[in-house]
Scaffold this motif. Structure first.
Motif, PDB file in Angstrom:
ATOM      1  N   ASP A 418     -39.356  69.437  -6.273  1.00 52.39           N
ATOM      2  CA  ASP A 418     -38.298  69.066  -5.213  1.00 52.39           C
ATOM      3  C   ASP A 418     -39.862  68.106  -3.829  1.00 52.39           C
ATOM      4  O   ASP A 418     -40.559  68.814  -3.717  1.00 52.39           O
ATOM      5  CB  ASP A 418     -37.896  69.725  -4.809  1.00 52.39           C
ATOM      6  CG  ASP A 418     -38.466  71.351  -3.777  1.00 52.39           C
ATOM      7  OD1 ASP A 418     -39.109  71.328  -3.258  1.00 52.39           O
ATOM      8  OD2 ASP A 418     -37.740  71.910  -4.430  1.00 52.39           O
ATOM      9  N   GLY A 419     -38.900  67.744  -3.123  1.00 52.59           N
ATOM     10  CA  GLY A 419     -39.821  67.309  -1.936  1.00 52.59           C
ATOM     11  C   GLY A 419     -40.527  67.893  -0.995  1.00 52.59           C
ATOM     12  O   GLY A 419     -41.915  67.959  -0.603  1.00 52.59           O
ATOM     13  N   ARG A 420     -39.457  69.330  -1.063  1.00 48.55           N
ATOM     14  CA  ARG A 420     -39.949  69.851   0.595  1.00 48.55           C
ATOM     15  C   ARG A 420     -41.801  70.863  -0.411  1.00 48.55           C
ATOM     16  O   ARG A 420     -42.540  71.494   0.141  1.00 48.55           O
ATOM     17  CB  ARG A 420     -38.900  70.990   1.146  1.00 48.55           C
ATOM     18  CG  ARG A 420     -39.445  71.737   0.785  1.00 48.55           C
ATOM     19  CD  ARG A 420     -38.677  73.134   1.447  1.00 48.55           C
ATOM     20  NE  ARG A 420     -38.931  74.247   2.138  1.00 48.55           N
ATOM     21  CZ  ARG A 420     -39.417  74.474   3.485  1.00 48.55           C
ATOM     22  NH1 ARG A 420     -38.943  73.442   4.434  1.00 48.55           N
ATOM     23  NH2 ARG A 420     -39.452  75.440   4.289  1.00 48.55           N
ATOM     24  N   THR A 443     -39.334  62.352  -2.674  1.00 47.61           N
ATOM     25  CA  THR A 443     -38.513  62.851  -3.134  1.00 47.61           C
ATOM     26  C   THR A 443     -38.380  62.195  -4.853  1.00 47.61           C
ATOM     27  O   THR A 443     -37.735  62.904  -5.852  1.00 47.61           O
ATOM     28  CB  THR A 443     -37.477  63.057  -2.289  1.00 47.61           C
ATOM     29  OG1 THR A 443     -36.622  62.049  -2.635  1.00 47.61           O
ATOM     30  CG2 THR A 443     -37.226  63.884  -1.052  1.00 47.61           C
ATOM     31  N   ASP A 448     -36.338  65.099  -7.601  1.00 47.59           N
ATOM     32  CA  ASP A 448     -35.422  65.417  -6.699  1.00 47.59           C
ATOM     33  C   ASP A 448     -34.623  64.355  -6.475  1.00 47.59           C
ATOM     34  O   ASP A 448     -34.355  63.562  -6.427  1.00 47.59           O
ATOM     35  CB  ASP A 448     -35.774  66.229  -5.567  1.00 47.59           C
ATOM     36  CG  ASP A 448     -35.222  66.885  -5.129  1.00 47.59           C
ATOM     37  OD1 ASP A 448     -33.742  67.226  -5.560  1.00 47.59           O
ATOM     38  OD2 ASP A 448     -34.936  67.269  -3.514  1.00 47.59           O
ATOM     39  N   ASP A 450     -31.301  64.864  -6.040  1.00 46.18           N
ATOM     40  CA  ASP A 450     -30.146  65.558  -4.413  1.00 46.18           C
ATOM     41  C   ASP A 450     -30.071  65.835  -4.036  1.00 46.18           C
ATOM     42  O   ASP A 450     -30.081  66.785  -3.231  1.00 46.18           O
ATOM     43  CB  ASP A 450     -28.700  65.810  -4.922  1.00 46.18           C
ATOM     44  CG  ASP A 450     -27.924  65.575  -4.783  1.00 46.18           C
ATOM     45  OD1 ASP A 450     -27.568  64.650  -3.456  1.00 46.18           O
ATOM     46  OD2 ASP A 450     -27.257  66.652  -4.942  1.00 46.18           O
ATOM     47  N   PRO A 451     -31.787  65.054  -3.039  1.00 46.86           N
ATOM     48  CA  PRO A 451     -32.324  65.886  -2.299  1.00 46.86           C
ATOM     49  C   PRO A 451     -31.328  66.020  -0.894  1.00 46.86           C
ATOM     50  O   PRO A 451     -30.125  65.256  -0.324  1.00 46.86           O
ATOM     51  CB  PRO A 451     -33.915  64.830  -1.656  1.00 46.86           C
ATOM     52  CG  PRO A 451     -33.081  63.882  -2.331  1.00 46.86           C
ATOM     53  CD  PRO A 451     -32.557  64.239  -3.656  1.00 46.86           C
ATOM     54  N   THR A 454     -32.982  65.805   5.266  1.00 48.77           N
ATOM     55  CA  THR A 454     -33.870  67.381   6.381  1.00 48.77           C
ATOM     56  C   THR A 454     -33.076  67.780   8.082  1.00 48.77           C
ATOM     57  O   THR A 454     -32.085  67.112   8.712  1.00 48.77           O
ATOM     58  CB  THR A 454     -35.094  66.525   6.784  1.00 48.77           C
ATOM     59  OG1 THR A 454     -35.773  65.941   5.724  1.00 48.77           O
ATOM     60  CG2 THR A 454     -36.110  67.550   7.684  1.00 48.77           C
TER      61      THR A 454
END
Length: 470
Positions: A418-420, A443, A448, A450-451, A454
């Motif tokens: 995932d992006g995080r 993402t 990912d 379905d991010p 934020t």
């Protein structure tokens, strides 16, 4: 009674409106018309938002309306704003960058608005402002997808090119290719050409024929068809070619843009081998639609919904109320749909806050425009094949200079999903823009699908010493 004109923070306002674009402006003047005291906070020095950005007074623009669509809709509301400012009913706090909205310490039923002032917030924190209700009209920002050479000087956002023209009466170049996806491209290309630029081509990655799959949405908005025909006529008059299912997949040059490679795409936006053509130019205006600006709404816990173009927008009810009591939203924060809908939603929100019933005709217009916006988002939604434009050395995060290769290593070698996680491993998204420029790309490259939007405690960059002072 209205708050004191000499000290707009000296009493509790009925309503704090964050953002003075079409939605915020309409909400502020409508609320004041209905007897509420309003604080209108905006990062810009003058109202209008990005859509009605105006030349600086010192430039002496004789006809600023020539750069705008539906100028009268703005000027009528701007005149009402000026009248309410004169009576103290509305306090317009310009160059106020709101970084958070919290419950007021003295009364949890009220809201405290925290902001820093001046260009980029450099003048320090503003005194805390308190209001009984808050309307979020924070607008949207441009979505960018990276490609080789996109960091060269001369590559600007499509909306950025239009902002340069509207605010500074300047062009990013003399021969400008316009590319990306979304109806904004047509307006940008027409404005640039009318201002004297040579625009050899507009490259739309999507396919306008996809609108035919939603005939009811089109039939309900004949004005949109007229508007599209007007853009087409402008482009034809200036000799601008329109190429659909095409994208700029590379930019070439030494010190700045000299040539772009324009490539045909398949339905998933993958480049078709052997279709690339090189087009000389000295600037590229590129953008792939707009993304709702959700801070500080997400910091407050307001619920969001997915949009057809892969983003998120705020959940609101028929009266523009978010899922957090006391917080309303209007305009692009509820889904990108343009200035006409933003005006309507701002007015509906103000009527709701004032305890007035919605106007049935306005609700019907809102619902029709919102349905059309969903169709528009689906037609121009980025397709997954765009990442085939990238090379391993293509910078994805410009702030931290993180390449596509480094992100791929984090995914395949270190297990990021995932992006995080990619952010923690590579610093992608940790720079000044906090992922607004690279978030979509990161993402996607992380797989990912379905991010979540934020959620940050700070809605905009703030100097640490300003936080301690405030």
């Amino acid at each position: 009674m209205p708050a004191s004109p000499s000290d707009p923070r000296g009493s509790v306002h009925d309503l704090a409106v964050i953002g003075a674009g079409p939605a915020g402006l309409a909400a502020a003047v409508t609320a004041a018309d209905l007897g509420l005291t309003v604080a209108l906070l905006d990062a810009a020095p003058r109202p209008g938002g990005q859509f009605y950005r105006q030349p600086a007074p010192g430039l002496g623009a004789a006809r600023p309306q020539a750069l705008h669509h539906a100028w009268g809709a703005f000027t009528r509301r701007a005149a009402r704003l000026a009248a309410h400012r004169a009576t103290g009913r509305v306090h317009h706090l310009a160059e106020h960058h709101v970084w958070a909205v919290t419950r007021a310490t003295a009364d949890p039923e009220h809201w405290a608005v925290h902001a820093v002032t001046g260009p980029d917030g450099a003048h320090g924190p503003a005194p805390e402002l308190t209001a009984r209700h808050v309307l979020l009209a924070t607008g949207a920002y441009e979505r960018q997808l990276p490609f080789p050479g996109w960091t060269l000087p001369g590559v600007v956002g499509a909306a950025g090119a239009q902002a340069m023209l509207k605010a500074g009466l300047v062009l990013p170049g003399r021969r400008i290719v316009v590319a990306g996806s979304g109806p904004l491209l047509l307006a940008v290309a027409g404005s640039l050409a009318a201002a004297g630029a040579r625009v050899p081509v507009v490259a739309e990655a999507g396919d306008y024929r996809a609108y035919a799959r939603s005939p009811r949405a089109l039939a309900a908005q004949p004005r949109k068809l007229v508007e599209a025909a007007g853009h087409a006529a402008t482009l034809a008059r200036h000799g601008v070619r329109l190429r659909t299912r095409s994208a700029v997949t590379a930019v070439h040059g030494t010190d700045r843009v000299e040539v772009v490679t324009l490539t045909r795409l398949d339905r998933d936006w993958r480049p078709l081998p052997g279709t690339g053509v090189r087009i000389p130019c000295d600037a590229l205006a590129v953008g792939h639609g707009l993304v709702p600006q959700l801070e500080p709404a997400t910091g407050l816990g307001c619920a969001t919904r997915p949009t057809p173009d892969g983003g998120h927008a705020l959940v609101v009810d028929g009266r523009q109320r978010t899922t957090v009591a006391g917080i309303w939203a209007a305009g692009e924060t509820c889904g990108v749909a343009g200035a006409e809908l933003a005006f309507i939603e701002g007015e509906l929100a103000a009527r709701s806050i004032a305890g007035r019933g919605p106007v049935a005709a306005l609700r019907r217009r809102r619902d029709r425009l919102r349905r059309f916006a969903l169709t528009m988002a689906a037609v121009h939604a980025p397709r997954p094949g765009w990442s085939d434009w990238l090379r391993t050395d293509t910078e994805v995060c410009r702030c931290e200079e993180v390449t596509a290769g480094r992100i791929q290593d984090a995914v395949t070698g270190l297990g990021a999903r995932d992006g995080r996680t990619v952010k923690l491993l590579t610093r992608a998204g940790m720079g000044w823009c906090q992922g607004r420029m690279c978030g979509t790309a990161v993402t996607h490259l992380a797989g990912d699908t379905d991010p979540a939007p934020t959620r940050r405690p700070l809605a905009c960059p703030v100097f640490l010493d300003h936080l301690t002072d405030g």
